[in-house]
Design a protein around this motif. Structure first.
Motif, PDB file in Angstrom:
ATOM      1  N   ARG A   7       6.578 -12.794  -2.737  1.00 13.27           N
ATOM      2  CA  ARG A   7       6.955 -11.631  -1.932  1.00 13.27           C
ATOM      3  C   ARG A   7       6.172 -10.391  -2.352  1.00 13.27           C
ATOM      4  O   ARG A   7       5.757  -9.595  -1.514  1.00 13.27           O
ATOM      5  N   GLY A   8       5.995 -10.232  -3.673  1.00  9.87           N
ATOM      6  CA  GLY A   8       5.218  -9.090  -4.148  1.00  9.87           C
ATOM      7  C   GLY A   8       3.774  -9.153  -3.691  1.00  9.87           C
ATOM      8  O   GLY A   8       3.186  -8.131  -3.304  1.00  9.87           O
ATOM      9  N   LYS A  10       2.705 -10.651  -0.927  1.00 15.12           N
ATOM     10  CA  LYS A  10       2.693 -10.370   0.513  1.00 15.12           C
ATOM     11  C   LYS A  10       2.813  -8.877   0.783  1.00 15.12           C
ATOM     12  O   LYS A  10       2.162  -8.338   1.681  1.00 15.12           O
ATOM     13  N   PHE A  11       3.675  -8.194  -0.011  1.00 11.65           N
ATOM     14  CA  PHE A  11       3.843  -6.757   0.200  1.00 11.65           C
ATOM     15  C   PHE A  11       2.559  -5.996  -0.106  1.00 11.65           C
ATOM     16  O   PHE A  11       2.230  -5.013   0.573  1.00 11.65           O
ATOM     17  N   LYS A  12       1.823  -6.444  -1.127  1.00 12.12           N
ATOM     18  CA  LYS A  12       0.547  -5.791  -1.443  1.00 12.12           C
ATOM     19  C   LYS A  12      -0.435  -5.915  -0.281  1.00 12.12           C
ATOM     20  O   LYS A  12      -1.246  -5.022  -0.044  1.00 12.12           O
ATOM     21  N   ARG A  13      -0.342  -7.011   0.441  1.00 12.82           N
ATOM     22  CA  ARG A  13      -1.242  -7.216   1.581  1.00 12.82           C
ATOM     23  C   ARG A  13      -0.771  -6.458   2.818  1.00 12.82           C
ATOM     24  O   ARG A  13      -1.587  -6.049   3.639  1.00 12.82           O
ATOM     25  N   THR A  14       0.541  -6.285   2.968  1.00 17.20           N
ATOM     26  CA  THR A  14       1.073  -5.721   4.223  1.00 17.20           C
ATOM     27  C   THR A  14       1.570  -4.286   4.085  1.00 17.20           C
ATOM     28  O   THR A  14       2.064  -3.733   5.075  1.00 17.20           O
ATOM     29  N   TRP A  15       1.428  -3.658   2.893  1.00 14.18           N
ATOM     30  CA  TRP A  15       1.984  -2.311   2.735  1.00 14.18           C
ATOM     31  C   TRP A  15       1.382  -1.294   3.717  1.00 14.18           C
ATOM     32  O   TRP A  15       2.101  -0.369   4.126  1.00 14.18           O
ATOM     33  N   PRO A  16       0.106  -1.420   4.132  1.00 15.43           N
ATOM     34  CA  PRO A  16      -0.381  -0.453   5.143  1.00 15.43           C
ATOM     35  C   PRO A  16       0.401  -0.535   6.461  1.00 15.43           C
ATOM     36  O   PRO A  16       0.624   0.485   7.116  1.00 15.43           O
ATOM     37  N   HIS A  18       3.595  -1.369   6.705  1.00 18.35           N
ATOM     38  CA  HIS A  18       4.872  -0.710   6.434  1.00 18.35           C
ATOM     39  C   HIS A  18       4.709   0.807   6.467  1.00 18.35           C
ATOM     40  O   HIS A  18       5.593   1.525   6.944  1.00 18.35           O
ATOM     41  N   ALA A  19       3.573   1.289   5.949  1.00 22.70           N
ATOM     42  CA  ALA A  19       3.315   2.732   5.955  1.00 22.70           C
ATOM     43  C   ALA A  19       3.172   3.256   7.385  1.00 22.70           C
ATOM     44  O   ALA A  19       3.649   4.349   7.706  1.00 22.70           O
ATOM     45  N   LEU A  22       6.641   3.579   8.878  1.00 22.62           N
ATOM     46  CA  LEU A  22       7.550   4.543   8.258  1.00 22.62           C
ATOM     47  C   LEU A  22       7.860   5.764   9.130  1.00 22.62           C
ATOM     48  O   LEU A  22       9.032   6.146   9.249  1.00 22.62           O
TER      49      LEU A  22
END
Length: 305
Positions: A7-8, A10-16, A18-19, A22
């Motif tokens: 999960r961590g 995946k989040f590093k790959r998809t954080w843009p 999520h941003a 926001l």
């Protein structure tokens, strides 16, 4: 541990992504969730200088008054009639126009017509309302002048007579929205197997028979879905349209819940009663949305999740 690490990663790959999401989440929270606290006003005699915490609590008094008050009952009836007729006739116009447009074989001509009929959907009712007021004016308005020239008809008070006002509201909404509504039906028509039409032609079926026995049954499920999902808007009769066109002369036939709440709450300062009427509309709308999704699932096997 592996699942958490995955999960961590995946989040590093998809954080843009999520941003990017926001700002929309923040706006939704600020403008849609925080105002929910104002619902408590419908159970109080709200006074702005006392606030939500110190205003007198009256329970369901405003809801009782709403069902006793003649004007509030009239606006509920007006809203239901106008919204239901908009849903039925706009959907019917979209289906008929889609069937006609589907018969056009020249792509350039077809795209030109589509663009022309889609355009009104993207225009604000502030603009269209001003245009309609000028066109329907009894003093030199294009519509009244044309009717008088062709048929000798006396000037009609389209926006000052309750019955004509309803007719004008519904017809103008159909003109504005039916083109955009054809997108769904044209997509459904494009998904029909061409082999069905070829087989029908071999059997000697004309275009009308093909439409009656192939086209209409093929798009029937999407028609059911569209109509049932529209039930959730049965109390949304179009505030922006009516607000820009109505006047005190047509309140008895053209006043709807949204315009009534606006005048009662913001203009007259009766915040508690206006909130009670708005809450009633929201609850009914939520129930209708739930029911419409259940109907769509049962009748057309349509589900969002």
């Amino acid at each position: 541990m592996k699942a958490a690490a995955s999960r961590g990663f995946k989040f590093k790959r998809t954080w843009p992504l999520h941003a990017l999401l926001l700002p929309a989440v923040v706006c939704t929270f600020v403008f849609h969730y925080i105002p929910i606290a104002g619902i408590v006003m419908s159970f109080q005699n709200f006074e702005p200088w006392l606030g939500l915490t110190k205003s007198e609590w009256v329970g369901l008094e405003h809801f009782r008054f709403m069902f006793m008050y003649r004007d509030s009952k009239q606006v509920i009836v007006n809203t239901f009639l106008i919204a239901s007729m908009k849903i039925v006739f706009t959907t019917l116009a979209s289906i008929v126009f889609s069937l006609l447009l589907n018969e056009v074989r020249k792509a350039v001509f077809k795209r030109s017509i589509q663009t022309f009929v889609y355009l009104p959907h993207f225009l604000s009712w502030v603009i269209l309302g001003g245009i309609l007021i000028d066109m329907l004016s009894i003093e030199g308005g294009l519509v009244n002048r044309t009717l008088h020239f062709l048929f000798g008809v006396k000037p009609i008070l389209f926006l000052a007579n309750g019955d004509w006002f309803r007719f004008t509201i519904i017809l103008s909404d159909i003109w504005k929205e039916f083109g955009y509504g054809t997108i769904v039906f044209l997509a459904a028509l494009a998904g029909i197997n061409p082999a069905l039409y070829e087989s029908a032609e071999v059997d000697g079926a004309a275009r009308w028979k093909q439409t009656l026995y192939i086209t209409l049954p093929s798009i029937l499920p999407i028609c059911v879905v569209v109509i049932t999902l529209q039930l959730g808007n049965i109390l949304n009769a179009g505030f922006d349209q009516i607000f820009n066109l109505y006047n005190p002369l047509v309140y008895s036939k053209g006043d709807i819940i949204d315009t009534f709440v606006y005048r009662t709450g913001l203009v007259s300062g009766n915040f508690s009663f206006a909130t009670a009427v708005g809450l009633f509309k929201s609850v009914v709308g939520m129930v209708m949305i739930v029911c419409s999704y259940q109907l769509a699932y049962r009748l057309a096997n349509y589900r969002i999740f």
